[in-house]
Motif scaffolding. Structure first.
Motif, PDB file in Angstrom:
ATOM      1  N   LEU A  90     -55.020  77.942  68.358  1.00  0.00           N
ATOM      2  CA  LEU A  90     -54.877  76.487  68.413  1.00  0.00           C
ATOM      3  C   LEU A  90     -54.174  75.936  67.178  1.00  0.00           C
ATOM      4  O   LEU A  90     -53.371  75.007  67.276  1.00  0.00           O
ATOM      5  CB  LEU A  90     -56.241  75.814  68.584  1.00  0.00           C
ATOM      6  N   VAL A  91     -54.519  76.474  66.028  1.00  0.00           N
ATOM      7  CA  VAL A  91     -53.914  76.045  64.768  1.00  0.00           C
ATOM      8  C   VAL A  91     -53.300  77.279  64.126  1.00  0.00           C
ATOM      9  O   VAL A  91     -54.024  78.217  63.786  1.00  0.00           O
ATOM     10  CB  VAL A  91     -54.973  75.416  63.831  1.00  0.00           C
ATOM     11  N   LYS A  92     -51.998  77.273  63.988  1.00  0.00           N
ATOM     12  CA  LYS A  92     -51.322  78.408  63.355  1.00  0.00           C
ATOM     13  C   LYS A  92     -51.382  78.219  61.843  1.00  0.00           C
ATOM     14  O   LYS A  92     -51.151  77.144  61.331  1.00  0.00           O
ATOM     15  CB  LYS A  92     -49.889  78.497  63.822  1.00  0.00           C
ATOM     16  N   GLY A  93     -51.740  79.279  61.148  1.00  0.00           N
ATOM     17  CA  GLY A  93     -51.855  79.214  59.700  1.00  0.00           C
ATOM     18  C   GLY A  93     -53.291  78.931  59.297  1.00  0.00           C
ATOM     19  O   GLY A  93     -54.145  78.602  60.123  1.00  0.00           O
ATOM     20  N   GLU A 117     -57.057  82.756  59.503  1.00  0.00           N
ATOM     21  CA  GLU A 117     -56.625  81.700  60.411  1.00  0.00           C
ATOM     22  C   GLU A 117     -57.710  81.542  61.473  1.00  0.00           C
ATOM     23  O   GLU A 117     -57.521  81.953  62.620  1.00  0.00           O
ATOM     24  CB  GLU A 117     -55.282  82.049  61.040  1.00  0.00           C
ATOM     25  N   LEU A 153     -58.859  79.271  63.381  1.00  0.00           N
ATOM     26  CA  LEU A 153     -58.659  78.485  64.595  1.00  0.00           C
ATOM     27  C   LEU A 153     -57.440  78.929  65.412  1.00  0.00           C
ATOM     28  O   LEU A 153     -57.027  78.235  66.329  1.00  0.00           O
ATOM     29  CB  LEU A 153     -58.545  76.994  64.232  1.00  0.00           C
ATOM     30  N   TRP A 154     -56.882  80.097  65.053  1.00  0.00           N
ATOM     31  CA  TRP A 154     -55.783  80.642  65.832  1.00  0.00           C
ATOM     32  C   TRP A 154     -56.269  80.913  67.247  1.00  0.00           C
ATOM     33  O   TRP A 154     -57.393  81.339  67.427  1.00  0.00           O
ATOM     34  CB  TRP A 154     -55.285  81.957  65.197  1.00  0.00           C
ATOM     35  N   VAL A 207     -56.609  77.185  57.816  1.00  0.00           N
ATOM     36  CA  VAL A 207     -57.146  75.839  57.721  1.00  0.00           C
ATOM     37  C   VAL A 207     -57.409  75.575  56.242  1.00  0.00           C
ATOM     38  O   VAL A 207     -57.093  76.394  55.390  1.00  0.00           O
ATOM     39  CB  VAL A 207     -58.446  75.682  58.547  1.00  0.00           C
ATOM     40  N   THR A 214     -61.161  85.211  63.886  1.00  0.00           N
ATOM     41  CA  THR A 214     -60.899  83.919  64.531  1.00  0.00           C
ATOM     42  C   THR A 214     -62.104  83.537  65.384  1.00  0.00           C
ATOM     43  O   THR A 214     -62.876  84.401  65.820  1.00  0.00           O
ATOM     44  CB  THR A 214     -59.651  83.974  65.443  1.00  0.00           C
TER      45      THR A 214
END
Length: 186
Positions: free
Chosen positions: A136-139, A131, A133-134, A141, A63
Protein backbone atom coordinates in the motif's frame (compact mmCIF):
# COMPACT_ATOMS: atom_id res chain seq x y z
CA UNK A 1 16.33 -3.39 15.64
CA UNK A 2 16.36 -4.63 19.16
CA UNK A 3 17.72 -8.02 20.03
CA UNK A 4 15.58 -11.16 20.40
CA UNK A 5 14.69 -10.44 24.03
CA UNK A 6 13.49 -6.96 23.07
CA UNK A 7 11.17 -8.37 20.40
CA UNK A 8 9.79 -10.89 22.89
CA UNK A 9 9.32 -8.07 25.39
CA UNK A 10 7.39 -6.03 22.81
CA UNK A 11 5.20 -9.08 22.12
CA UNK A 12 4.53 -9.42 25.85
CA UNK A 13 3.64 -5.74 26.01
CA UNK A 14 1.18 -6.05 23.13
CA UNK A 15 -0.36 -9.21 24.63
CA UNK A 16 -0.92 -7.63 28.07
CA UNK A 17 -4.58 -6.75 27.29
CA UNK A 18 -5.35 -10.50 27.14
CA UNK A 19 -5.95 -10.37 30.91
CA UNK A 20 -9.07 -8.24 30.31
CA UNK A 21 -10.63 -10.79 27.95
CA UNK A 22 -10.26 -14.12 29.74
CA UNK A 23 -12.40 -15.75 32.40
CA UNK A 24 -9.66 -17.78 34.04
CA UNK A 25 -6.20 -16.65 35.03
CA UNK A 26 -4.74 -19.88 33.69
CA UNK A 27 -6.16 -19.03 30.26
CA UNK A 28 -4.41 -15.66 30.25
CA UNK A 29 -1.13 -17.18 31.29
CA UNK A 30 -1.51 -19.98 28.74
CA UNK A 31 -2.18 -17.53 25.88
CA UNK A 32 0.67 -15.29 26.98
CA UNK A 33 3.28 -18.04 27.34
CA UNK A 34 2.14 -19.87 24.23
CA UNK A 35 1.87 -16.77 22.07
CA UNK A 36 4.65 -14.33 22.80
CA UNK A 37 7.15 -16.50 20.91
CA UNK A 38 5.48 -15.43 17.67
CA UNK A 39 6.98 -11.99 18.28
CA UNK A 40 10.00 -13.35 16.41
CA UNK A 41 7.99 -14.56 13.40
CA UNK A 42 9.03 -11.85 10.89
CA UNK A 43 12.67 -12.79 11.46
CA UNK A 44 11.94 -16.07 9.66
CA UNK A 45 13.33 -14.17 6.68
CA UNK A 46 16.81 -14.76 8.12
CA UNK A 47 16.27 -18.48 7.54
CA UNK A 48 14.32 -18.16 4.29
CA UNK A 49 17.09 -16.02 2.76
CA UNK A 50 19.36 -19.09 2.86
CA UNK A 51 16.95 -21.03 0.65
CA UNK A 52 15.17 -18.46 -1.48
CA UNK A 53 16.90 -15.85 -3.59
CA UNK A 54 15.27 -12.45 -3.37
CA UNK A 55 14.33 -12.87 0.29
CA UNK A 56 16.32 -10.59 2.54
CA UNK A 57 16.11 -9.37 6.12
CA UNK A 58 13.56 -6.58 6.57
CA UNK A 59 12.07 -7.36 3.18
CA UNK A 60 8.59 -8.58 2.31
CA UNK A 61 8.31 -10.78 5.43
CA UNK A 62 8.56 -7.63 7.56
CA UNK A 63 5.19 -6.30 6.32
CA UNK A 64 1.70 -6.27 7.76
CA UNK A 65 0.62 -8.21 4.68
CA UNK A 66 3.06 -11.06 5.43
CA UNK A 67 2.17 -11.06 9.13
CA UNK A 68 -1.51 -11.27 8.16
CA UNK A 69 -0.78 -14.22 5.85
CA UNK A 70 1.20 -15.94 8.62
CA UNK A 71 -1.68 -15.34 11.03
CA UNK A 72 -4.20 -16.74 8.55
CA UNK A 73 -2.14 -19.92 8.07
CA UNK A 74 -0.54 -20.45 11.50
CA UNK A 75 -3.27 -18.89 13.65
CA UNK A 76 -5.81 -21.72 13.25
CA UNK A 77 -3.07 -24.25 14.03
CA UNK A 78 -2.08 -22.30 17.13
CA UNK A 79 -5.74 -22.07 18.14
CA UNK A 80 -6.19 -25.79 17.62
CA UNK A 81 -3.11 -26.49 19.78
CA UNK A 82 -4.36 -24.06 22.46
CA UNK A 83 -7.77 -25.77 22.53
CA UNK A 84 -6.35 -29.28 22.55
CA UNK A 85 -3.75 -28.65 25.26
CA UNK A 86 -6.19 -26.43 27.13
CA UNK A 87 -8.86 -29.11 27.18
CA UNK A 88 -6.39 -31.67 28.51
CA UNK A 89 -4.98 -29.37 31.19
CA UNK A 90 -7.99 -27.19 32.01
CA UNK A 91 -5.89 -24.09 31.31
CA UNK A 92 -8.04 -22.85 28.45
CA UNK A 93 -11.53 -21.92 29.60
CA UNK A 94 -14.69 -22.96 27.74
CA UNK A 95 -15.23 -19.54 26.17
CA UNK A 96 -11.65 -19.46 24.88
CA UNK A 97 -11.96 -23.03 23.53
CA UNK A 98 -15.09 -22.01 21.64
CA UNK A 99 -13.11 -19.22 19.96
CA UNK A 100 -9.72 -20.99 19.79
CA UNK A 101 -9.18 -20.33 16.08
CA UNK A 102 -9.80 -16.61 16.51
CA UNK A 103 -7.55 -16.54 19.58
CA UNK A 104 -4.76 -18.21 17.60
CA UNK A 105 -5.10 -15.83 14.66
CA UNK A 106 -5.16 -12.77 16.93
CA UNK A 107 -2.16 -13.92 18.96
CA UNK A 108 -0.02 -14.60 15.88
CA UNK A 109 -1.08 -11.33 14.21
CA UNK A 110 -0.65 -9.09 17.27
CA UNK A 111 2.77 -10.46 18.15
CA UNK A 112 3.92 -10.32 14.52
CA UNK A 113 2.86 -6.68 14.21
CA UNK A 114 4.57 -5.94 17.54
CA UNK A 115 7.82 -7.12 15.93
CA UNK A 116 7.33 -4.69 13.04
CA UNK A 117 6.65 -1.87 15.50
CA UNK A 118 9.85 -2.63 17.41
CA UNK A 119 11.76 -2.55 14.13
CA UNK A 120 10.17 0.79 13.19
CA UNK A 121 11.45 2.12 16.50
CA UNK A 122 14.95 0.78 16.04
CA UNK A 123 15.90 -0.32 12.52
CA UNK A 124 17.04 2.82 10.70
CA UNK A 125 20.41 3.35 12.35
CA UNK A 126 22.30 0.17 11.43
CA UNK A 127 19.97 -1.98 9.37
CA UNK A 128 17.75 -1.93 6.32
CA UNK A 129 14.67 0.20 6.80
CA UNK A 130 11.48 -1.83 6.80
CA UNK A 131 8.45 -1.13 4.65
CA UNK A 132 5.70 -2.41 6.97
CA UNK A 133 2.80 -1.13 4.88
CA UNK A 134 4.01 -2.50 1.54
CA UNK A 135 2.34 -2.83 -1.02
CA UNK A 136 0.00 0.00 0.00
CA UNK A 137 2.83 2.38 0.86
CA UNK A 138 6.08 1.98 -1.03
CA UNK A 139 9.13 2.85 1.02
CA UNK A 140 9.57 3.10 4.76
CA UNK A 141 7.00 4.75 6.95
CA UNK A 142 8.10 7.23 9.58
CA UNK A 143 11.09 5.65 11.25
CA UNK A 144 11.47 6.85 14.79
CA UNK A 145 14.98 5.56 15.57
CA UNK A 146 14.25 5.70 19.29
CA UNK A 147 16.06 2.50 20.22
CA UNK A 148 19.67 1.82 19.30
CA UNK A 149 20.64 -1.27 17.39
CA UNK A 150 21.13 -4.17 19.81
CA UNK A 151 21.09 -1.79 22.76
CA UNK A 152 21.37 -3.66 26.05
CA UNK A 153 19.10 -1.11 27.73
CA UNK A 154 16.47 -1.09 25.00
CA UNK A 155 16.41 -4.87 24.74
CA UNK A 156 16.18 -5.52 28.47
CA UNK A 157 13.98 -2.47 28.99
CA UNK A 158 11.37 -3.76 26.54
CA UNK A 159 11.45 -7.21 28.08
CA UNK A 160 11.07 -5.87 31.64
CA UNK A 161 8.32 -3.48 30.46
CA UNK A 162 6.46 -6.38 28.82
CA UNK A 163 6.67 -8.52 31.96
CA UNK A 164 5.69 -5.55 34.16
CA UNK A 165 2.70 -4.67 31.95
CA UNK A 166 1.42 -8.22 32.28
CA UNK A 167 1.93 -8.27 36.04
CA UNK A 168 0.02 -4.99 36.38
CA UNK A 169 -2.81 -6.21 34.12
CA UNK A 170 -2.94 -9.51 35.98
CA UNK A 171 -3.11 -7.67 39.32
CA UNK A 172 -5.78 -5.22 38.14
CA UNK A 173 -8.01 -8.00 36.82
CA UNK A 174 -7.67 -10.41 39.76
CA UNK A 175 -11.04 -11.36 41.14
CA UNK A 176 -12.81 -9.42 38.38
CA UNK A 177 -14.46 -12.50 36.92
CA UNK A 178 -15.48 -15.64 38.67
CA UNK A 179 -16.19 -18.64 36.47
CA UNK A 180 -19.78 -19.77 36.63
CA UNK A 181 -20.78 -23.38 37.06
CA UNK A 182 -21.70 -23.56 33.36
CA UNK A 183 -18.20 -22.34 32.39
CA UNK A 184 -16.54 -24.72 34.82
CA UNK A 185 -18.56 -27.67 33.51
CA UNK A 186 -17.84 -26.86 29.86
Amino acid sequence: MVDVLGHLGMALLWLAPVWYFVDHRETGLFVLLGGFWFGMLPDVDLVLSNWLSGVHHHGVVHTVLAVTAFAAVLGPLVGWAFARIGRATGWFDARARAHATAVGVIVVWVTGVSHLFADVLSAPDASTRIEPLWPLVKGPVVMLDVLWYQSFWATWGLFILGVAANLVAWYLTRGRRQPTESHAAA
